[in-house]
Enzyme design. Sequence first.
Site, PDB file in Angstrom:
ATOM      1  NE  ARG A 107       6.622  -3.927  53.025  1.00  0.00           N
ATOM      2  CZ  ARG A 107       5.773  -4.790  52.471  1.00  0.00           C
ATOM      3  NH1 ARG A 107       4.648  -4.385  51.719  1.00  0.00           N
ATOM      4  NH2 ARG A 107       6.030  -5.942  52.543  1.00  0.00           N
ATOM      5  CB  ALA A 147      11.692 -11.508  56.665  1.00  0.00           C
ATOM      6  CG  ASN A 173      16.774  -8.796  50.157  1.00  0.00           C
ATOM      7  OD1 ASN A 173      16.940  -9.889  49.617  1.00  0.00           O
ATOM      8  ND2 ASN A 173      15.907  -8.611  51.198  1.00  0.00           N
ATOM      9  CE1 TYR A 188      10.212 -11.956  42.237  1.00  0.00           C
ATOM     10  CE2 TYR A 188      10.580 -14.162  41.136  1.00  0.00           C
ATOM     11  CZ  TYR A 188      11.155 -13.132  42.178  1.00  0.00           C
ATOM     12  OH  TYR A 188      12.065 -13.111  42.843  1.00  0.00           O
ATOM     13  N   GLY A 203      14.932  -4.445  52.790  1.00  0.00           N
ATOM     14  CA  GLY A 203      14.246  -5.699  53.271  1.00  0.00           C
ATOM     15  C   GLY A 203      14.882  -6.546  54.063  1.00  0.00           C
TER      16      GLY A 203
END
Length: 258
Positions: free
Chosen positions: A38, A16, A91, A157, A13
Amino acid sequence: MMALTNRLVCITGASAGIGAACATAFAQAGARLLLCARRPDKLDAAATQLRKTHGVDIHTFTLDVRDADAVTTAFAELPDAWQAIDVLVNNAGLSKAMDPVYANTIGDIDVMVDTNVKGLLYVTRAVVPGMKDRNHGHIINIGSTAGHAVYPGGTVYCATKHAVGALTQGLKMDLHGTRVRVSTVDPGMVETDFSLVRFEGDAARADAVYANTEPLTPDDVADAVVWCASRPARVNIQEIILTTVDQSSATMIHRHAP
Ligand code: NDP
Ligand code: 8X3
């Protein structure tokens, strides 16, 4: 202090937010970077900038951590020079919506569990055996204050981040007696694309999360991650919890007068 120069640091990840900030911070420390996410365009732009600014060696690859086969293949097929990962920053992660747990869509449940829990596990099982064989390495999971307390609308989450806490504890035990270190860095509110992703691109709703308060920055988190990684080899930082001074619990956020 453990020098990070030429250490091979893998960040999932990394396109960003906190992952990108970790890439910058490790580049500043002279590490070699293995970056995945991605979106190849974002990754490559970040890598080009980091090579120019810090002159570091970077290898990028496109990866969806939810795809178990892709994760296994991507790590197995890394060029030889990029195989011996010293530091893994798990991450990649996200949150979706703010729904009661009984009303979450199947899609939202799947994407959170598949990314934050199963994706982290897939990457861990691809990377950690090599660390164990070399009797050297460090896994730094990005957890959350959501892994310590549940808040309404965030149950799934929060459950995934509680799972990250459990996986961190268990992995340390499973590596007992080796020199491989395991840490979790657990931030509170950080201003990134996190809320934009959670609210499906609704910028007004995302901006409201950070309005009239001073959230953590991605660099604040990266600073904690690099600090963990640069302790002497005998030191295992088990857990860091960090929040902005404006945050006192999951739901207590001090808002300044506009
Ligand atoms: P961002 O949305 O800014 O960044 C998320 C990163 O994760 C992106 O690089 C994205 O890349 C990547 N990612 C998402 N899904 C996948 C996937 N399936 N495969 C590979 N990469 C993926 O959010 P943050 O930087 O805030 O989030 C990073 C981590 O920090 C997450 O684990 C989050 O839970 C955690 N965290 C965030 C906090 C916050 O307040 N922002 C607080 C505490 C923890 P791409 O889309 O290119 O795949
Ligand atoms: C992100 C922090 O409080 O928005 O993990 O869930 S919170």
